[in-house]
Design a protein around this motif. Structure first.
Motif, short mmCIF file in Angstrom:
data_model
loop_
_atom_site.label_atom_id
_atom_site.label_comp_id
_atom_site.label_asym_id
_atom_site.label_seq_id
_atom_site.Cartn_x
_atom_site.Cartn_y
_atom_site.Cartn_z
N ALA A 37 11.53 53.81 77.03
CA ALA A 37 11.75 55.24 77.27
C ALA A 37 10.59 55.87 78.04
O ALA A 37 10.80 56.79 78.83
N PHE A 38 9.40 55.35 77.84
CA PHE A 38 8.21 55.93 78.47
C PHE A 38 8.12 55.54 79.94
O PHE A 38 7.85 56.39 80.79
N LEU A 39 8.37 54.28 80.24
CA LEU A 39 8.39 53.87 81.65
C LEU A 39 9.57 54.49 82.37
O LEU A 39 9.44 54.89 83.54
N ASN A 40 10.70 54.63 81.68
CA ASN A 40 11.85 55.29 82.29
C ASN A 40 11.52 56.74 82.61
O ASN A 40 11.84 57.24 83.71
N ARG A 42 0.79 62.10 80.56
CA ARG A 42 0.01 62.16 79.31
C ARG A 42 0.72 61.49 78.14
O ARG A 42 0.14 60.63 77.47
N PRO A 43 1.97 61.88 77.83
CA PRO A 43 2.61 61.19 76.69
C PRO A 43 2.87 59.72 76.95
O PRO A 43 2.85 58.91 76.02
N VAL A 44 3.10 59.34 78.20
CA VAL A 44 3.32 57.93 78.52
C VAL A 44 2.02 57.15 78.29
O VAL A 44 2.02 56.10 77.64
N LEU A 57 9.30 62.66 73.71
CA LEU A 57 8.45 61.49 73.92
C LEU A 57 7.48 61.29 72.76
O LEU A 57 7.25 60.15 72.32
N ASP A 58 6.92 62.37 72.24
CA ASP A 58 6.03 62.25 71.08
C ASP A 58 6.77 61.67 69.88
O ASP A 58 6.27 60.79 69.18
N GLU A 76 11.19 58.63 86.32
CA GLU A 76 11.94 59.84 86.68
C GLU A 76 11.04 61.01 87.04
O GLU A 76 11.31 61.73 88.00
N LEU A 77 10.01 61.23 86.24
CA LEU A 77 9.26 62.49 86.33
C LEU A 77 7.80 62.33 86.75
O LEU A 77 7.12 63.34 86.97
N GLY A 78 7.31 61.11 86.85
CA GLY A 78 5.95 60.87 87.32
C GLY A 78 4.88 61.64 86.56
O GLY A 78 4.84 61.61 85.33
#
Length: 181
Positions: free
Chosen positions: A103-106, A117-119, A63-64, A110-112
């Protein structure tokens, strides 16, 4: 989105991150196991876990890296331009063969809380960039304008992901109602 290598790590770390980005973005994080990533990256399981001691660490690194690559691509495309170019970039992104939404909202879907933090960091960085553009364009309230643009960008992205590729044009008409597209 043009690839930009910002990993700064070793060749095997870069290969793992390349594989993670490709597989996580196309299929989802939970659908991809570490053994499949190892195979796709062409590294041993030992080497994989030396670089990324857990899947959570790999997801954070993915994600970063995605944040850096995505924002770099957007900034490069926009250059000295403004809001119009943001939406032109979205049109290109939405039309790309591998487009699967944000990718961040996806990942958050998925992982909440595991990835909040990265989102948030990505969305905060995007907001800051949109605020820069609002200042550049002389918006009377750059914070409000950045809020509006972020909502339009995210809304258009989700809408395009659900099969409406003209979403960027519709969002542009709301962002800049006086511009003909």
């Amino acid at each position: 989105m043009e690839p930009v290598d910002i990993s700064g790590g070793s060749d095997h770390e870069t290969r793992v991150l390349d594989a993670a980005e490709r597989l996580f973005y196309s299929r989802g994080i939970q659908a991809v196991g570490m053994d499949e990533l190892r195979t796709a990256a062409g590294v041993s399981l030992k080497r994989l876990y030396q670089s990324f001691p857990s899947k959570e660490a790999l997801v954070a690194a993915y994600l970063d890296r995605r944040d850096e690559r995505w924002l770099s691509s957007l900034r490069t495309f926009v250059g000295d331009g403004g809001v119009l170019e943001v939406f032109a970039w979205l049109v290109q992104w939405f039309g790309s063969e591998d487009f699967r939404g944000c990718a961040f909202l996806n990942a958050f879907g998925e992982l909440g809380d595991q990835v909040v933090r990265p989102v948030r960091r990505h969305k905060d960085r995007l907001h800051a960039y949109l605020r820069e553009l609002a200042v550049r364009e002389g918006a009377p309230d750059p914070d409000l304008r950045a809020d509006q643009l972020l909502i339009l960008v995210d809304g258009a992205t989700v809408t395009a992901m659900l099969g409406r590729p003209n979403a960027a044009g519709a969002a542009l008409r709301l962002a800049l109602p006086d511009v003909r597209v």
